[in-house]
Motif scaffolding. Structure first.
Motif, mmCIF file in Angstrom:
data_model
loop_
_atom_site.group_PDB
_atom_site.id
_atom_site.type_symbol
_atom_site.label_atom_id
_atom_site.label_comp_id
_atom_site.label_asym_id
_atom_site.label_seq_id
_atom_site.Cartn_x
_atom_site.Cartn_y
_atom_site.Cartn_z
ATOM 1 N N THR A 413 -7.071 -7.768 8.736
ATOM 2 C CA THR A 413 -7.578 -6.622 8.891
ATOM 3 C C THR A 413 -8.377 -6.083 10.147
ATOM 4 O OG1 THR A 413 -9.508 -7.026 7.383
ATOM 5 C CG2 THR A 413 -7.326 -5.976 6.468
ATOM 6 N N LEU A 414 -7.998 -6.604 11.245
ATOM 7 C CA LEU A 414 -8.652 -6.572 12.561
ATOM 8 C C LEU A 414 -8.010 -5.111 13.258
ATOM 9 C CD1 LEU A 414 -9.350 -9.545 14.494
ATOM 10 C CD2 LEU A 414 -10.894 -8.299 13.080
ATOM 11 N N GLU A 542 -10.844 -8.119 -1.711
ATOM 12 C CA GLU A 542 -10.386 -9.231 -0.789
ATOM 13 C C GLU A 542 -10.887 -10.436 -1.336
ATOM 14 O OE1 GLU A 542 -12.714 -9.455 2.905
ATOM 15 O OE2 GLU A 542 -13.917 -7.826 2.204
ATOM 16 N N GLY A 543 -10.187 -11.573 -0.823
ATOM 17 C CA GLY A 543 -10.712 -12.949 -0.946
ATOM 18 C C GLY A 543 -10.276 -13.530 -2.500
ATOM 19 N N VAL A 544 -9.504 -12.714 -3.222
ATOM 20 C CA VAL A 544 -9.077 -13.198 -4.587
ATOM 21 C C VAL A 544 -7.516 -13.425 -4.587
ATOM 22 C CG1 VAL A 544 -10.988 -12.448 -6.120
ATOM 23 C CG2 VAL A 544 -9.272 -11.055 -5.299
ATOM 24 N N ASP A 545 -7.076 -14.317 -5.083
ATOM 25 C CA ASP A 545 -5.685 -14.861 -5.015
ATOM 26 C C ASP A 545 -5.153 -14.552 -6.393
ATOM 27 O OD1 ASP A 545 -3.429 -15.383 -3.511
ATOM 28 O OD2 ASP A 545 -3.613 -17.565 -3.570
ATOM 29 N N PHE A 546 -3.960 -13.761 -6.375
ATOM 30 C CA PHE A 546 -3.437 -13.623 -7.818
ATOM 31 C C PHE A 546 -1.775 -13.809 -7.509
ATOM 32 C CE2 PHE A 546 -6.861 -10.739 -8.315
ATOM 33 C CZ PHE A 546 -7.588 -11.396 -9.179
ATOM 34 N N PRO A 547 -1.223 -15.154 -7.223
ATOM 35 C CA PRO A 547 0.089 -15.293 -6.854
ATOM 36 C C PRO A 547 1.046 -15.315 -8.315
ATOM 37 C CG PRO A 547 -0.855 -17.426 -7.085
ATOM 38 C CD PRO A 547 -2.028 -16.429 -7.365
ATOM 39 N N GLY A 548 2.321 -15.144 -7.896
ATOM 40 C CA GLY A 548 3.476 -15.082 -8.869
ATOM 41 C C GLY A 548 3.389 -13.761 -9.813
ATOM 42 N N ASP A 549 3.757 -13.820 -10.891
ATOM 43 C CA ASP A 549 3.786 -12.579 -11.997
ATOM 44 C C ASP A 549 2.600 -12.216 -12.329
ATOM 45 O OD1 ASP A 549 6.524 -12.423 -11.334
ATOM 46 O OD2 ASP A 549 6.936 -13.479 -13.279
ATOM 47 N N MET A 550 1.432 -12.838 -12.069
ATOM 48 C CA MET A 550 -0.026 -12.812 -12.494
ATOM 49 C C MET A 550 -0.233 -11.090 -12.210
ATOM 50 S SD MET A 550 -3.342 -14.709 -11.482
ATOM 51 C CE MET A 550 -2.393 -16.114 -11.638
ATOM 52 N N LEU A 554 -0.269 -3.458 -8.874
ATOM 53 C CA LEU A 554 -1.592 -3.060 -8.520
ATOM 54 C C LEU A 554 -1.964 -1.704 -8.575
ATOM 55 C CD1 LEU A 554 -4.140 -4.228 -6.687
ATOM 56 C CD2 LEU A 554 -2.681 -3.924 -4.512
ATOM 57 N N ILE A 555 -2.963 -1.251 -8.690
ATOM 58 C CA ILE A 555 -3.415 0.238 -8.945
ATOM 59 C C ILE A 555 -4.603 0.300 -8.142
ATOM 60 C CG2 ILE A 555 -3.702 2.160 -10.298
ATOM 61 C CD1 ILE A 555 -2.441 0.868 -12.566
ATOM 62 N N ILE A 556 -4.492 1.183 -7.046
ATOM 63 C CA ILE A 556 -5.639 1.547 -6.180
ATOM 64 C C ILE A 556 -6.073 2.968 -6.479
ATOM 65 C CG2 ILE A 556 -6.361 2.231 -3.899
ATOM 66 C CD1 ILE A 556 -4.598 -0.109 -2.904
ATOM 67 N N VAL A 557 -7.064 2.723 -7.394
ATOM 68 C CA VAL A 557 -7.432 4.368 -7.952
ATOM 69 C C VAL A 557 -7.852 5.300 -7.025
ATOM 70 C CG1 VAL A 557 -9.233 5.279 -9.709
ATOM 71 C CG2 VAL A 557 -8.216 2.978 -10.109
ATOM 72 N N LYS A 558 -8.896 5.091 -5.976
ATOM 73 C CA LYS A 558 -9.309 5.924 -5.063
ATOM 74 C C LYS A 558 -9.220 5.268 -3.797
ATOM 75 C CE LYS A 558 -11.160 9.385 -7.397
ATOM 76 N NZ LYS A 558 -10.641 10.712 -7.310
ATOM 77 N N LEU A 559 -9.025 6.050 -2.709
ATOM 78 C CA LEU A 559 -9.187 5.578 -1.219
ATOM 79 C C LEU A 559 -10.368 5.027 -1.032
ATOM 80 C CD1 LEU A 559 -7.001 8.194 0.861
ATOM 81 C CD2 LEU A 559 -6.217 5.905 -0.104
ATOM 82 N N PRO A 560 -10.523 3.737 -0.411
ATOM 83 C CA PRO A 560 -11.761 3.156 -0.249
ATOM 84 C C PRO A 560 -12.530 3.377 1.014
ATOM 85 C CG PRO A 560 -10.233 1.925 0.498
ATOM 86 C CD PRO A 560 -9.262 2.810 -0.009
ATOM 87 N N LYS A 592 -8.721 -0.071 7.038
ATOM 88 C CA LYS A 592 -9.040 -1.547 6.873
ATOM 89 C C LYS A 592 -9.355 -2.063 5.532
ATOM 90 C CE LYS A 592 -10.860 -2.396 11.549
ATOM 91 N NZ LYS A 592 -12.206 -3.232 12.134
ATOM 92 N N LYS A 593 -10.289 -1.279 4.691
ATOM 93 C CA LYS A 593 -10.318 -1.786 3.346
ATOM 94 C C LYS A 593 -9.165 -1.361 2.400
ATOM 95 C CE LYS A 593 -13.534 -2.561 0.147
ATOM 96 N NZ LYS A 593 -14.459 -3.827 0.055
ATOM 97 N N LEU A 594 -8.452 -0.719 2.673
ATOM 98 C CA LEU A 594 -7.265 -0.395 2.083
ATOM 99 C C LEU A 594 -6.250 -1.688 2.068
ATOM 100 C CD1 LEU A 594 -5.075 1.395 0.285
ATOM 101 C CD2 LEU A 594 -4.586 2.611 2.481
ATOM 102 N N ARG A 595 -5.971 -1.857 3.502
ATOM 103 C CA ARG A 595 -4.960 -3.281 3.712
ATOM 104 C C ARG A 595 -5.659 -4.405 2.854
ATOM 105 N NH1 ARG A 595 -4.497 -4.168 9.926
ATOM 106 N NH2 ARG A 595 -3.027 -5.477 9.176
#
Length: 658
Positions: A413-414, A542-550, A554-560, A592-595
């Motif tokens: 996110t640069l 950021e920094g957490v990984d949820f691969p596969g169908d886990m 993804l619901i983003i409630v408000k713009l960050p 950046k935060k949204l990405r």
């Protein structure tokens, strides 16, 4: 010049062989953008330049920059005319301990093994993690602490953790260690020259081994990198061994680290630590007076809050209330007398900490314009005095970039909007010439595997109102049911998260997990469930990984958007109009935060996910719709909940619903 070109060609040729032949033989995929990224990084390193690399999710940027560093070092002796100094190490600075651990335990051993087998290296790659003194045990202080608690009724788990430090040198490797114990047994900021344990000191031995010439990679965090830069600028002994190139991974976190390093803070725990060690030096009365004075000062500040509350949401609560100035002046005077009386009678590091505290209080009393001065309150209501330098970009340029070594700054996110302007401004590269810019797009097929859902009938609601909570809860409930759980819901407010969660407790037929600050156990519990719903905020963007169908929704409630704070308020003063400030600072930071949040959705080539944004400002006529779409990869778009359900059913197999 000809020989230089030849060595560059050979180095770039080895990039092709490594990524197209050797890595696939070792089980890695060929990724064109990763190869291009490595070429860009290698060019910058060999031409002694700085490059900004925005690397999309799944690129494999760590292998790209490590390979570039290896080849730069391999060919630098020949390329630069057999200069022996070019055998110096490379520094990799990161923000997270997890990435440091992965580099030293996974990436470096893998690269070393692959390249040695292919005869591209003459010897094993060696790396070392460099951390601040506060991360390591002081054997002398540990002995003192164990003696002090020997007959005390101490928590059993904490006691065992404390005892284990006799065998574990790295404090980060020990669980259940209390924060207070950690502060008392770590290596002090200033080690006394006459320390009785110096000869057998594990910390000193660690430093000696870290400075050996055969070390290829020094790995540290951003704070340690900046502390080393400050030492060099002030003529002190460097913390890091001399290095010839720098990689700043997770570079979007560098300005935040600089805010901490180029400033000062004093809170209750700092005063408590000083008081404790004054007691160890038989100056317990002074320590007690210090604690009493600081507690009285905090009480006086609360008393003079304009609104008379403990709420930190209002601007007035950031700043020191003028009415408490007399109490602060009395505290500073008490410190001055104490410092004068104790000079030469206590260890220098304690004396220096007291001087720094007195100096910080003086900045507040004078309202020193060199710093952004404010108060920060923790969850227990304790206040910390904060001072952040107003010229952080200038200091970054002076202490890092002007030193002339090549550097790679990389992150997912640069880039914000159309370019790197905001990143250049924040990192001190705004006036640097010849800075490269590189964008490596994610290899993931978002157009095929990701659906961006923005509901068509989102209505603006009063912030924090019952109507807002009910509208969001209804949208989230419908989405969770449409995707059969497997959902991560990202909030920008813990309060809003709690209110929505409370409303949905009996309305969703799937397990619901709520993550509060630093709750890694809850994240681990969510990962073990098959179709749960995770409510999260803060660090989970950021920094957490949820691969596969886990996480298939993804619901983003408000713009960050960033919440108001003293640093942003100070930045606002530099702009002629509010609109100019919003477009230059606020929107790029939000993008950046949204990405970062969006990056939680697709983690592998096979992942499929619906990303929903429930902020009315992203609707077709919303103010920030174009900014949002500009920040995200091109995806299929949807406005109706039926499209969400159809997408999931078309992408998921039968066991997804079991």
């Amino acid at each position: 010049m000809c020989y230089k070109n030849e060595y560059q060609k050979r180095a770039h040729g080895e990039v092709e062989r490594i990524f197209r032949e050797l890595f696939p033989e070792a089980g890695l995929h060929v990724r064109e953008e990763q190869i291009r990224l490595c070429h860009e990084m290698l060019d910058a390193l060999m031409k002694n330049e700085i490059t900004l690399c925005d690397a999309g999710v799944g690129i494999g940027k760590t292998y790209a920059y490590l390979t570039a560093c290896i080849l730069m070092r391999k060919y630098s002796v020949l390329h630069s005319g057999y200069s022996g100094c070019d055998r110096r190490s490379v520094v990799v600075s990161t923000s997270s301990i997890a990435l440091q651990k992965a580099i030293i335990e996974e990436y470096v051993p893998f690269l070393s093994d692959v390249l040695l087998k292919a005869d591209l290296l003459q010897g094993e790659l060696k790396a070392v993690v460099r951390k601040g003194k506060e991360h390591f045990v002081c054997d002398y202080r540990l002995t003192q602490r164990l003696e002090a608690v020997r007959d005390k009724n101490k928590n059993q788990a904490q006691m065992e953790a404390l005892k284990s430090l006799r065998h574990n040198f790295d404090l980060d490797s020990v669980h259940n260690l209390s924060g207070f114990d950690r502060r008392l047994v770590c290596v002090p900021k200033f080690c006394p020259r006459e320390c009785p344990g110096k000869v057998e000191c594990r910390y000193q031995k660690h430093l000696d081994s870290s400075r050996k010439e055969d070390i290829f990679l020094q790995i540290c965090n951003h704070n340690y990198l900046l502390a080393d830069a400050m030492h060099r600028a002030n003529g002190y002994r460097p913390l890091l061994a001399d290095y010839r190139a720098l990689v700043v991974d997770e570079a979007h976190k560098l300005p935040e680290a600089a805010s901490q390093m180029y400033g000062r803070s004093i809170g209750r725990e700092d005063v408590q630590e000083i008081a404790y060690f004054l007691g160890r030096e038989h100056k317990g009365t002074d320590g007690k007076r210090l604690m009493e004075g600081f507690s009285a000062l905090q009480a006086e500040i609360r008393k003079h809050r304009k609104d008379g509350t403990e709420d930190m949401a209002g601007k007035e609560s950031f700043y020191f209330p003028p009415g408490a100035g007399t109490a602060l002046a009395q505290m500073q005077e008490r410190l001055q007398l104490m410092i004068k009386r104790l000079a030469g009678n206590i260890p220098y590091w304690i004396f220096r900490r007291m001087e720094e505290m007195e100096e910080l209080f003086g900045w507040f009393l004078k309202n020193d314009k060199r710093y952004i001065l404010f108060l920060q309150q923790d969850s227990r209501g304790h206040l910390t005095f904060m001072a952040v330098n107003r010229e952080i970009p200038k200091y970054l340029d002076a202490t890092l970039w002007s030193r002339g070594f090549p550097a790679i700054l990389t992150s997912g996110t640069l880039k914000a909007g159309n370019g790197f302007a905001r990143t250049r401004q924040m990192t001190g590269l705004e006036k640097e010439t010849g800075v490269r810019e590189c964008v490596a797009e994610s290899p993931f097929c978002y157009k095929e595997n990701c659906l961006l859902y923005i509901p068509e009938h989102l209505r603006p609601m009063k912030k924090g109102s019952r109507e807002e909570v009910e509208q969001l809860a209804g949208q989230i409930r419908d989405l969770v049911c449409s995707t059969y759980g497997h959902t991560l819901v990202l909030f920008t407010s813990y309060t809003l998260m709690g209110n929505v969660h409370q409303l949905l407790r009996d309305q969703i037929p799937f397990p619901m997990v709520q993550v509060w600050r630093n709750s890694q156990e809850e994240i681990a519990r969510f990962k073990k469930m098959e179709n749960a719903v995770l409510f999260a905020a803060g660090s989970c963007w950021e920094g957490v990984d949820f691969p596969g169908d886990m996480v298939s929704s993804l619901i983003i409630v408000k713009l960050p958007f960033s919440v108001p704070d003293p640093i942003h308020e100070a930045q606002k003063e530099q702009y002629r109009s509010l609109e100019s400030y919003i477009q230059t600072i606020v929107v790029p930071d939000m993008q950046k935060k949204l990405r970062q949040g969006f990056g939680r959705a697709i983690r592998t080539e096979q992942d499929t996910c619906v990303v929903s944004i429930l902020d009315h400002r992203t609707a077709k006529k919303g103010r920030y719709r174009s900014d949002v779409l500009e920040a995200l990869p091109k995806c299929q778009m949807a406005e109706r909940i039926e499209e969400v359900e159809n997408f999931i059913r078309s992408r998921k197999v039968e066991r997804y619903y079991s």
